[in-house]
Design a protein around this motif. Structure first.
Motif, PDB file in Angstrom:
ATOM      1  N   ALA A   1       0.835  -1.207   0.000  1.00  0.00           N
ATOM      2  CA  ALA A   1       0.000   0.000   0.000  1.00  0.00           C
ATOM      3  C   ALA A   1       0.868   1.256   0.000  1.00  0.00           C
ATOM      4  CB  ALA A   1      -0.936  -0.004   1.205  1.00  0.00           C
ATOM      5  N   GLU A   2       1.892   1.265   0.831  1.00  0.00           N
ATOM      6  CA  GLU A   2       2.768   2.440   0.908  1.00  0.00           C
ATOM      7  C   GLU A   2       3.523   2.664  -0.397  1.00  0.00           C
ATOM      8  OE1 GLU A   2       5.034   1.616   4.445  1.00  0.00           O
ATOM      9  OE2 GLU A   2       3.530   2.557   5.734  1.00  0.00           O
ATOM     10  N   LYS A   3       3.958   1.585  -1.031  1.00  0.00           N
ATOM     11  CA  LYS A   3       4.665   1.721  -2.308  1.00  0.00           C
ATOM     12  C   LYS A   3       3.724   2.261  -3.391  1.00  0.00           C
ATOM     13  CE  LYS A   3       7.485  -0.553  -5.671  1.00  0.00           C
ATOM     14  NZ  LYS A   3       8.790  -1.065  -5.752  1.00  0.00           N
ATOM     15  N   LEU A   4       2.493   1.773  -3.412  1.00  0.00           N
ATOM     16  CA  LEU A   4       1.514   2.292  -4.377  1.00  0.00           C
ATOM     17  C   LEU A   4       1.285   3.788  -4.169  1.00  0.00           C
ATOM     18  CD1 LEU A   4      -1.090  -0.618  -4.402  1.00  0.00           C
ATOM     19  CD2 LEU A   4       0.316   0.128  -6.334  1.00  0.00           C
ATOM     20  N   ILE A   5       1.136   4.187  -2.915  1.00  0.00           N
ATOM     21  CA  ILE A   5       0.940   5.603  -2.599  1.00  0.00           C
ATOM     22  C   ILE A   5       2.172   6.412  -3.018  1.00  0.00           C
ATOM     23  CG2 ILE A   5       0.703   7.254  -0.700  1.00  0.00           C
ATOM     24  CD1 ILE A   5      -0.986   5.045   0.731  1.00  0.00           C
ATOM     25  N   ASP A   6       3.351   5.889  -2.714  1.00  0.00           N
ATOM     26  CA  ASP A   6       4.597   6.580  -3.067  1.00  0.00           C
ATOM     27  C   ASP A   6       4.765   6.747  -4.567  1.00  0.00           C
ATOM     28  OD1 ASP A   6       5.238   6.818  -0.391  1.00  0.00           O
ATOM     29  OD2 ASP A   6       6.694   5.172  -0.395  1.00  0.00           O
ATOM     30  N   ASN A   7       4.172   5.859  -5.355  1.00  0.00           N
ATOM     31  CA  ASN A   7       4.223   5.980  -6.809  1.00  0.00           C
ATOM     32  C   ASN A   7       3.068   6.823  -7.353  1.00  0.00           C
ATOM     33  OD1 ASN A   7       6.570   4.404  -7.191  1.00  0.00           O
ATOM     34  ND2 ASN A   7       5.374   2.540  -7.043  1.00  0.00           N
ATOM     35  N   GLU A   8       1.924   6.732  -6.708  1.00  0.00           N
ATOM     36  CA  GLU A   8       0.718   7.417  -7.180  1.00  0.00           C
ATOM     37  C   GLU A   8       0.803   8.935  -7.028  1.00  0.00           C
ATOM     38  OE1 GLU A   8      -3.426   7.585  -8.538  1.00  0.00           O
ATOM     39  OE2 GLU A   8      -1.790   6.167  -8.785  1.00  0.00           O
ATOM     40  N   ASN A   9       1.182   9.400  -5.864  1.00  0.00           N
ATOM     41  CA  ASN A   9       1.133  10.836  -5.601  1.00  0.00           C
ATOM     42  C   ASN A   9       2.068  11.666  -6.475  1.00  0.00           C
ATOM     43  OD1 ASN A   9      -1.015  10.646  -3.839  1.00  0.00           O
ATOM     44  ND2 ASN A   9       0.293  10.402  -2.049  1.00  0.00           N
ATOM     45  N   PRO A  10       3.300  11.233  -6.722  1.00  0.00           N
ATOM     46  CA  PRO A  10       4.121  12.010  -7.654  1.00  0.00           C
ATOM     47  C   PRO A  10       3.517  12.060  -9.066  1.00  0.00           C
ATOM     48  CG  PRO A  10       5.512  10.591  -6.336  1.00  0.00           C
ATOM     49  CD  PRO A  10       4.090  10.193  -6.054  1.00  0.00           C
ATOM     50  N   ASP A  11       2.873  10.967  -9.477  1.00  0.00           N
ATOM     51  CA  ASP A  11       2.214  10.980 -10.782  1.00  0.00           C
ATOM     52  C   ASP A  11       1.024  11.931 -10.788  1.00  0.00           C
ATOM     53  OD1 ASP A  11       3.998   9.278 -11.985  1.00  0.00           O
ATOM     54  OD2 ASP A  11       2.656   7.541 -12.033  1.00  0.00           O
ATOM     55  N   ARG A  12       0.301  11.992  -9.694  1.00  0.00           N
ATOM     56  CA  ARG A  12      -0.824  12.932  -9.598  1.00  0.00           C
ATOM     57  C   ARG A  12      -0.303  14.368  -9.721  1.00  0.00           C
ATOM     58  NH1 ARG A  12      -5.963  11.403  -6.838  1.00  0.00           N
ATOM     59  NH2 ARG A  12      -6.168   9.216  -7.352  1.00  0.00           N
ATOM     60  N   ASN A  13       0.781  14.668  -9.033  1.00  0.00           N
ATOM     61  CA  ASN A  13       1.378  16.000  -9.155  1.00  0.00           C
ATOM     62  C   ASN A  13       1.899  16.245 -10.569  1.00  0.00           C
ATOM     63  OD1 ASN A  13       1.004  17.337  -6.643  1.00  0.00           O
ATOM     64  ND2 ASN A  13       2.537  15.987  -5.734  1.00  0.00           N
ATOM     65  N   SER A  14       2.496  15.231 -11.177  1.00  0.00           N
ATOM     66  CA  SER A  14       2.991  15.374 -12.553  1.00  0.00           C
ATOM     67  C   SER A  14       1.851  15.666 -13.520  1.00  0.00           C
ATOM     68  CB  SER A  14       3.730  14.104 -12.995  1.00  0.00           C
ATOM     69  OG  SER A  14       4.916  13.957 -12.261  1.00  0.00           O
ATOM     70  N   LEU A  15       0.699  15.028 -13.302  1.00  0.00           N
ATOM     71  CA  LEU A  15      -0.453  15.301 -14.153  1.00  0.00           C
ATOM     72  C   LEU A  15      -0.878  16.757 -14.015  1.00  0.00           C
ATOM     73  CD1 LEU A  15      -2.734  14.516 -16.061  1.00  0.00           C
ATOM     74  CD2 LEU A  15      -4.021  13.721 -14.069  1.00  0.00           C
ATOM     75  N   ILE A  16      -0.932  17.245 -12.809  1.00  0.00           N
ATOM     76  CA  ILE A  16      -1.318  18.635 -12.581  1.00  0.00           C
ATOM     77  C   ILE A  16      -0.324  19.580 -13.254  1.00  0.00           C
ATOM     78  CG2 ILE A  16      -1.548  20.408 -10.792  1.00  0.00           C
ATOM     79  CD1 ILE A  16      -2.734  18.034  -9.028  1.00  0.00           C
ATOM     80  N   TYR A  17       0.964  19.305 -13.118  1.00  0.00           N
ATOM     81  CA  TYR A  17       1.978  20.152 -13.750  1.00  0.00           C
ATOM     82  C   TYR A  17       1.876  20.091 -15.270  1.00  0.00           C
ATOM     83  CZ  TYR A  17       4.015  20.130  -9.047  1.00  0.00           C
ATOM     84  OH  TYR A  17       4.208  20.243  -7.696  1.00  0.00           O
ATOM     85  N   ALA A  18       1.614  18.894 -15.815  1.00  0.00           N
ATOM     86  CA  ALA A  18       1.470  18.749 -17.271  1.00  0.00           C
ATOM     87  C   ALA A  18       0.237  19.498 -17.767  1.00  0.00           C
ATOM     88  CB  ALA A  18       1.400  17.271 -17.653  1.00  0.00           C
ATOM     89  N   LEU A  19      -0.850  19.447 -17.015  1.00  0.00           N
ATOM     90  CA  LEU A  19      -2.057  20.201 -17.380  1.00  0.00           C
ATOM     91  C   LEU A  19      -1.772  21.697 -17.353  1.00  0.00           C
ATOM     92  CD1 LEU A  19      -4.728  18.169 -15.399  1.00  0.00           C
ATOM     93  CD2 LEU A  19      -4.606  18.395 -17.895  1.00  0.00           C
TER      94      LEU A  19
END
Length: 140
Positions: free
Chosen positions: A80-98
């Protein structure tokens, strides 16, 4: 006739107007947005079991958070922690890309608000969402 269909399709794209009048198209198809959305989509099926178990939830800021790990053994918690650690940077990357697709860093706050709103809307009933005060509530 084909021109009308193209125009109709453009008007149907989900656009969110911000308070400053800036419009954010969350479905814009720039290469960076596509790449990040693909990465997020690949992880979704693994996150669902933790959402459904109430172990993780959607934070007020749109990031995924560990909510209740008491029912997990060590190996499950690490997953669960590894999924979260991978998910949140991608969420931020999506926001930055948008934001980049909408003019750059100045569009980041509007892109963040729009995307967080969408994540809240897309979250399933019964899954846990954090309110602005840090309290966890099940989505109705």
């Amino acid at each position: 006739m084909p021109c009308r269909l193209v125009l109709l399709a453009l008007f149907c794209l989900p656009l969110l107007a911000t308070a400053s009048g800036e419009t954010i198209n969350l479905d814009i198809g720039t290469p960076p947005v596509i790449v990040v959305k693909h990465s997020l989509a690949q992880r979704t099926s693994r996150l669902v079991r933790f959402y459904e178990a109430g172990v993780i939830g959607l934070g007020h800021d749109g990031m995924i958070k560990l909510r209740d790990a008491s029912r997990l053994n060590l190996a499950q918690r690490q997953i669960a922690e590894k999924l979260i650690d991978n998910e949140n940077p991608d969420r931020n990357s999506l926001i930055y890309a948008l934001a980049e697709a909408h003019g750059g860093q100045s569009a980041e706050p509007a892109a963040r608000r729009a995307q967080v709103r969408r994540w809240h809307e897309q979250f399933h009933s019964g899954w846990w969402i954090e309110d602005a005060r840090g309290n966890w509530l099940r989505k109705p």
